[in-house]
Design a protein around this motif. Structure first.
Motif, PDB file in Angstrom:
ATOM      1  N   ILE A 116       0.832  -1.205   0.000  1.00 32.47           N
ATOM      2  CA  ILE A 116       0.000   0.000   0.000  1.00 32.47           C
ATOM      3  C   ILE A 116       0.871   1.262   0.000  1.00 32.47           C
ATOM      4  CG2 ILE A 116      -1.731   1.309   1.306  1.00 32.47           C
ATOM      5  CD1 ILE A 116      -2.799  -1.326   2.355  1.00 32.47           C
ATOM      6  N   LEU A 117       1.990   1.193   0.703  1.00 33.78           N
ATOM      7  CA  LEU A 117       2.864   2.371   0.782  1.00 33.78           C
ATOM      8  C   LEU A 117       3.428   2.774  -0.579  1.00 33.78           C
ATOM      9  CD1 LEU A 117       4.795   1.623   4.103  1.00 33.78           C
ATOM     10  CD2 LEU A 117       2.931   3.255   3.742  1.00 33.78           C
ATOM     11  N   GLU A 118       3.357   1.858  -1.542  1.00 28.07           N
ATOM     12  CA  GLU A 118       3.807   2.191  -2.897  1.00 28.07           C
ATOM     13  C   GLU A 118       2.874   3.203  -3.564  1.00 28.07           C
ATOM     14  OE1 GLU A 118       6.660   1.238  -4.380  1.00 28.07           O
ATOM     15  OE2 GLU A 118       7.131   0.356  -2.407  1.00 28.07           O
ATOM     16  N   LEU A 119       1.700   3.427  -2.959  1.00 35.66           N
ATOM     17  CA  LEU A 119       0.780   4.438  -3.491  1.00 35.66           C
ATOM     18  C   LEU A 119       1.221   5.860  -3.136  1.00 35.66           C
ATOM     19  CD1 LEU A 119      -2.650   2.738  -2.639  1.00 35.66           C
ATOM     20  CD2 LEU A 119      -1.596   2.942  -4.897  1.00 35.66           C
ATOM     21  N   LYS A 120       2.323   5.986  -2.444  1.00 31.36           N
ATOM     22  CA  LYS A 120       2.825   7.295  -2.042  1.00 31.36           C
ATOM     23  C   LYS A 120       2.879   8.252  -3.232  1.00 31.36           C
ATOM     24  CE  LYS A 120       6.868   9.588  -0.020  1.00 31.36           C
ATOM     25  NZ  LYS A 120       8.232   9.406   0.551  1.00 31.36           N
ATOM     26  N   GLU A 127       0.521  11.120   1.117  1.00 25.45           N
ATOM     27  CA  GLU A 127       1.634  10.317   1.604  1.00 25.45           C
ATOM     28  C   GLU A 127       1.229   8.849   1.677  1.00 25.45           C
ATOM     29  OE1 GLU A 127       0.414  12.967   3.107  1.00 25.45           O
ATOM     30  OE2 GLU A 127       2.023  14.409   3.571  1.00 25.45           O
ATOM     31  N   GLY A 128       2.215   7.972   1.676  1.00 25.36           N
ATOM     32  CA  GLY A 128       1.942   6.537   1.710  1.00 25.36           C
ATOM     33  C   GLY A 128       1.218   6.093   2.961  1.00 25.36           C
ATOM     34  N   TRP A 129       1.570   6.684   4.117  1.00 21.26           N
ATOM     35  CA  TRP A 129       0.916   6.255   5.354  1.00 21.26           C
ATOM     36  C   TRP A 129      -0.560   6.642   5.377  1.00 21.26           C
ATOM     37  CZ3 TRP A 129      -1.218  10.061   8.337  1.00 21.26           C
ATOM     38  CH2 TRP A 129      -0.693  11.366   8.225  1.00 21.26           C
ATOM     39  N   ARG A 130      -0.916   7.724   4.670  1.00 16.48           N
ATOM     40  CA  ARG A 130      -2.337   8.085   4.594  1.00 16.48           C
ATOM     41  C   ARG A 130      -3.100   7.035   3.799  1.00 16.48           C
ATOM     42  NH1 ARG A 130      -3.148  13.173   6.551  1.00 16.48           N
ATOM     43  NH2 ARG A 130      -1.340  14.595   6.565  1.00 16.48           N
ATOM     44  N   TRP A 131      -2.522   6.569   2.699  1.00 20.00           N
ATOM     45  CA  TRP A 131      -3.153   5.516   1.903  1.00 20.00           C
ATOM     46  C   TRP A 131      -3.288   4.230   2.734  1.00 20.00           C
ATOM     47  CZ3 TRP A 131      -6.106   6.235  -1.935  1.00 20.00           C
ATOM     48  CH2 TRP A 131      -5.878   7.261  -2.860  1.00 20.00           C
ATOM     49  N   LEU A 132      -2.341   4.000   3.631  1.00 20.03           N
ATOM     50  CA  LEU A 132      -2.391   2.808   4.479  1.00 20.03           C
ATOM     51  C   LEU A 132      -3.662   2.803   5.329  1.00 20.03           C
ATOM     52  CD1 LEU A 132      -0.838   0.291   5.484  1.00 20.03           C
ATOM     53  CD2 LEU A 132       0.231   1.764   7.198  1.00 20.03           C
ATOM     54  N   PHE A 133      -3.945   3.909   5.983  1.00 24.43           N
ATOM     55  CA  PHE A 133      -5.160   4.004   6.797  1.00 24.43           C
ATOM     56  C   PHE A 133      -6.421   3.943   5.940  1.00 24.43           C
ATOM     57  CE2 PHE A 133      -2.163   6.234   9.742  1.00 24.43           C
ATOM     58  CZ  PHE A 133      -2.314   5.377  10.822  1.00 24.43           C
ATOM     59  N   ILE A 134      -6.417   4.611   4.814  1.00 24.02           N
ATOM     60  CA  ILE A 134      -7.611   4.684   3.965  1.00 24.02           C
ATOM     61  C   ILE A 134      -7.954   3.319   3.369  1.00 24.02           C
ATOM     62  CG2 ILE A 134      -8.545   5.654   1.829  1.00 24.02           C
ATOM     63  CD1 ILE A 134      -6.850   8.181   2.437  1.00 24.02           C
ATOM     64  N   VAL A 135      -6.964   2.661   2.755  1.00 26.00           N
ATOM     65  CA  VAL A 135      -7.217   1.376   2.090  1.00 26.00           C
ATOM     66  C   VAL A 135      -7.660   0.319   3.092  1.00 26.00           C
ATOM     67  CG1 VAL A 135      -6.144  -0.520   0.819  1.00 26.00           C
ATOM     68  CG2 VAL A 135      -5.673   1.850   0.159  1.00 26.00           C
ATOM     69  N   GLU A 136      -6.952   0.207   4.213  1.00 23.77           N
ATOM     70  CA  GLU A 136      -7.313  -0.826   5.184  1.00 23.77           C
ATOM     71  C   GLU A 136      -8.651  -0.526   5.847  1.00 23.77           C
ATOM     72  OE1 GLU A 136      -2.820  -2.412   6.303  1.00 23.77           O
ATOM     73  OE2 GLU A 136      -3.982  -1.349   7.828  1.00 23.77           O
ATOM     74  N   GLY A 137      -8.975   0.743   6.048  1.00 23.74           N
ATOM     75  CA  GLY A 137     -10.268   1.096   6.621  1.00 23.74           C
ATOM     76  C   GLY A 137     -11.427   0.780   5.703  1.00 23.74           C
ATOM     77  N   VAL A 138     -11.298   1.137   4.430  1.00 24.66           N
ATOM     78  CA  VAL A 138     -12.362   0.863   3.454  1.00 24.66           C
ATOM     79  C   VAL A 138     -12.554  -0.641   3.282  1.00 24.66           C
ATOM     80  CG1 VAL A 138     -13.001   1.064   1.027  1.00 24.66           C
ATOM     81  CG2 VAL A 138     -12.082   3.055   2.236  1.00 24.66           C
ATOM     82  N   MET A 139     -11.464  -1.392   3.249  1.00 23.86           N
ATOM     83  CA  MET A 139     -11.547  -2.851   3.128  1.00 23.86           C
ATOM     84  C   MET A 139     -12.297  -3.445   4.320  1.00 23.86           C
ATOM     85  SD  MET A 139      -8.389  -5.547   2.734  1.00 23.86           S
ATOM     86  CE  MET A 139      -7.704  -5.063   4.322  1.00 23.86           C
ATOM     87  N   THR A 140     -12.045  -2.927   5.499  1.00 22.42           N
ATOM     88  CA  THR A 140     -12.716  -3.416   6.705  1.00 22.42           C
ATOM     89  C   THR A 140     -14.226  -3.193   6.630  1.00 22.42           C
ATOM     90  OG1 THR A 140     -10.755  -3.029   8.075  1.00 22.42           O
ATOM     91  CG2 THR A 140     -12.877  -3.136   9.203  1.00 22.42           C
ATOM     92  N   VAL A 141     -14.630  -2.011   6.204  1.00 22.56           N
ATOM     93  CA  VAL A 141     -16.063  -1.701   6.088  1.00 22.56           C
ATOM     94  C   VAL A 141     -16.742  -2.646   5.099  1.00 22.56           C
ATOM     95  CG1 VAL A 141     -17.752   0.039   5.404  1.00 22.56           C
ATOM     96  CG2 VAL A 141     -15.748   0.715   6.731  1.00 22.56           C
ATOM     97  N   GLY A 142     -16.136  -2.852   3.947  1.00 21.47           N
ATOM     98  CA  GLY A 142     -16.720  -3.708   2.921  1.00 21.47           C
ATOM     99  C   GLY A 142     -16.884  -5.146   3.376  1.00 21.47           C
ATOM    100  N   LEU A 143     -15.841  -5.718   3.975  1.00 26.50           N
ATOM    101  CA  LEU A 143     -15.906  -7.112   4.408  1.00 26.50           C
ATOM    102  C   LEU A 143     -16.866  -7.287   5.587  1.00 26.50           C
ATOM    103  CD1 LEU A 143     -12.166  -8.185   4.087  1.00 26.50           C
ATOM    104  CD2 LEU A 143     -14.086  -8.857   2.643  1.00 26.50           C
ATOM    105  N   ALA A 144     -16.920  -6.308   6.475  1.00 26.84           N
ATOM    106  CA  ALA A 144     -17.854  -6.399   7.596  1.00 26.84           C
ATOM    107  C   ALA A 144     -19.289  -6.459   7.099  1.00 26.84           C
ATOM    108  CB  ALA A 144     -17.673  -5.199   8.535  1.00 26.84           C
ATOM    109  N   GLY A 145     -19.610  -5.693   6.072  1.00 28.40           N
ATOM    110  CA  GLY A 145     -20.954  -5.729   5.499  1.00 28.40           C
ATOM    111  C   GLY A 145     -21.288  -7.073   4.891  1.00 28.40           C
ATOM    112  N   ILE A 146     -20.316  -7.687   4.238  1.00 23.70           N
ATOM    113  CA  ILE A 146     -20.534  -9.023   3.643  1.00 23.70           C
ATOM    114  C   ILE A 146     -20.737 -10.073   4.732  1.00 23.70           C
ATOM    115  CG2 ILE A 146     -19.465 -10.844   2.271  1.00 23.70           C
ATOM    116  CD1 ILE A 146     -18.032  -8.616   0.691  1.00 23.70           C
ATOM    117  N   PHE A 147     -19.882 -10.063   5.738  1.00 24.72           N
ATOM    118  CA  PHE A 147     -19.961 -11.068   6.804  1.00 24.72           C
ATOM    119  C   PHE A 147     -21.270 -10.967   7.591  1.00 24.72           C
ATOM    120  CE2 PHE A 147     -15.064 -10.929   6.997  1.00 24.72           C
ATOM    121  CZ  PHE A 147     -14.979 -11.885   5.993  1.00 24.72           C
ATOM    122  N   ALA A 148     -21.805  -9.756   7.712  1.00 19.86           N
ATOM    123  CA  ALA A 148     -23.048  -9.575   8.463  1.00 19.86           C
ATOM    124  C   ALA A 148     -24.221 -10.313   7.829  1.00 19.86           C
ATOM    125  CB  ALA A 148     -23.371  -8.085   8.576  1.00 19.86           C
TER     126      ALA A 148
END
Length: 513
Positions: free
Chosen positions: A223-227, A233-254
């Motif tokens: 993910i940091l390669e998205l810098k 910055e790369g660390w911002r993409w780290l929080f954004i990508v992992e957060g969005v992925m969490t929301v999507g998978l949580a909706g599926i699992f529910a």
């Protein structure tokens, strides 16, 4: 009292104490199960459903295996995946530090350590209220997924912070949201599996966190390669990508996560009857949750001596496990660059996955807990002795390979020990999980300030070493206490309001040692 004999056809290993004939009650005169609490004085008899009475022992074994297989496929992968997401969203701040978050936000070492610590301040504060709620609602699985989506949203928002203050606020709120997950998930597992199945399932569940630790660094590296993309910055993409992925998978699992044994979609009506009956047999009574006011359940949990002994063992183990919050940082202290640091952070946790599953499986197979706790803790001592003694690259890395396997192997068995040692309604059990987990996560707040003297970290490793030794000693006291309780049961002595009921004693209840 008029009673009838109902044979419980269950020679399966996971219900060995109850494989003989168990005295059940008829409809007019049910067996009274005393919970020895002013608010719990109800007739809670276990009755064999009509749909199961014609089954032979062989058919029962086949059905039990089929039910367990379905639960393992439906529930455990979901909880493992959620735990992976939980660790990614919690621990990505370590990868963000390596990617330059402290420089971009102009943070000092103390401020960074505070950003790590404040998450756990929120994390421990809401665990008990959350599990008090989850024990009473009809959809605990969906509730866990909903809170997962909440923390994913907060994590994604962290990618927009512009200062230390903003980061600290986001991390604190993230802790509030994550408070629902671990104790809630352990409670959910305990609702579907017997005591003798819990160590392996706890290990499988915990392996999710280890997979997150193992591959979180490599995932972060990608993910940091998205810098620089869209000027971020790369660390911002780290929080954004992992957060969005969490929301999507949580909706599926529910959409399909199990909530209660009575409503599991994949089970036939007969299989649901068998699952519920097997769990009631394991507890030797029907669940009294609906009959127990939540504050009474809280009182039952807080006044049980076993809770505090188990809490002390896990507390000391979690002190020793505090190094996981700084794992990439400690590895980086050996002098490697960012890419190598994140890459070599993976193998220790891959090893850990295999070790904790093997330890949990063997603990269930032997129906034994004490040795499967203290032997891993002895390896914690060894790993910390090496770590505190030298900064030699090879030796320090060997220590870092030993430590995760050791303290997580111990903690998974301790969690199953908690389940098998708690008598009373499910609401008490839910509160106990939250109470112990909340207290045992408080070291994550203050141990964050021990990691200041890079690369030696003498204070941190010395405290972890002392905690491991203390954990072995307290586990010994717990073993002796439970053994003494079992001897009192065999002598027919009354164990008081926190001991097993008379029905449980008559059906062979003993505390696991």
């Amino acid at each position: 009292m008029t009673t009838q004999q109902v044979e419980a056809h269950d020679p399966a290993k996971d219900l060995k104490p109850f494989s003989h004939q168990v005295e059940m009650a008829d409809e007019e005169h049910p067996v009274k199960t005393e919970h020895n609490d002013d608010h719990v004085d109800r007739h809670l008899a276990v009755r064999c459903p009509e749909s199961l009475r014609h089954l032979s022992p062989e058919e029962t074994i086949v059905m039990d295996r089929k039910i367990t297989r379905k639960l393992d496929i439906l529930l455990m992968p979901v909880l493992m995946a959620l735990y992976i997401l939980n660790y990614l969203d919690r621990q990505n701040i370590s990868s963000a530090k390596i990617a330059g978050i402290t420089t971009d936000l102009k943070m000092t070492t103390t401020q960074y350590n505070t950003a790590v610590a404040v998450l756990f301040a929120g994390y421990v504060s809401l665990q008990i209220p959350s599990n008090m709620l989850i024990s009473k609602i009809s959809y605990p699985g969906i509730y866990i997924c909903f809170m997962c989506a909440i923390w994913g949203t907060i994590s994604a928002c962290t990618g927009a912070v512009q200062s230390f203050a903003g980061l600290a606020v986001c991390r604190t709120i993230l802790g509030f949201a994550e408070a629902a997950f671990l104790p809630g998930a352990i409670f959910l597992v305990s609702c579907f599996y017997t005591k003798q199945q819990m160590a392996l399932r706890s290990a499988l569940f915990y392996s999710g966190s280890q997979i997150g630790n193992a591959f979180g660094g490599l995932f972060a590296l990608a993910i940091l390669e998205l810098k620089g993309t869209h000027g971020l910055e790369g660390w911002r993409w780290l929080f954004i990508v992992e957060g969005v992925m969490t929301v999507g998978l949580a909706g599926i699992f529910a959409l399909f996560i199990p909530n209660k044994p009575e409503t599991v979609r994949w089970l036939t009506p007969q299989e649901k009857d068998r699952l519920i009956f097997k769990l009631e047999m394991d507890r030797s009574s029907k669940d009294a949750t609906d009959e127990v006011p939540i504050m009474s359940a809280l009182k039952m949990a807080c006044t049980d001596p076993k809770v505090w002994l188990l809490c002390a063992v896990l507390f000391l183990d979690f002190i020793a496990a505090s190094v996981t919050n700084f794992f990439p940082v400690v590895i980086a202290g050996l002098g490697f660059n960012r890419t190598i640091t994140l890459a070599i952070s993976c193998p220790p946790y891959v090893i850990c996955c295999f070790v904790i599953i093997a330890n949990g499986w063997h603990s269930d197979r032997k129906n034994e807990r004490f040795l499967h706790v203290v032997i891993p803790m002895a390896f914690i001592v060894l790993g910390n002795v090496i770590a505190v003694s030298t900064t030699n690259t090879a030796a320090r890395y060997v220590a870092m390979c030993i430590l995760p396997s050791s303290f997580y192997s111990a903690s998974t068995v301790i969690l199953s020990w908690i389940s098998s040692s708690m008598t009373g309604p499910a609401s008490k059990r839910a509160i106990v999980y939250a109470l112990i987990n909340a207290i045992c996560n408080t070291p994550n707040i203050w141990t964050s300030y021990l990691y200041y003297d890079s690369p030696r970290y003498i204070a941190a490793f010395a405290v972890d070493l002392a905690a491991a030794v203390g954990g072995i000693v307290v586990a010994g006291f717990l073993y002796l206490y439970l053994r003494n309780q079992n001897r009192k049961i065999e002598r027919g002595e009354d164990l008081g309001k926190h001991g097993p009921t008379q029905v449980q004693i008559e059906t062979g209840f003993r505390y696991q040692l």
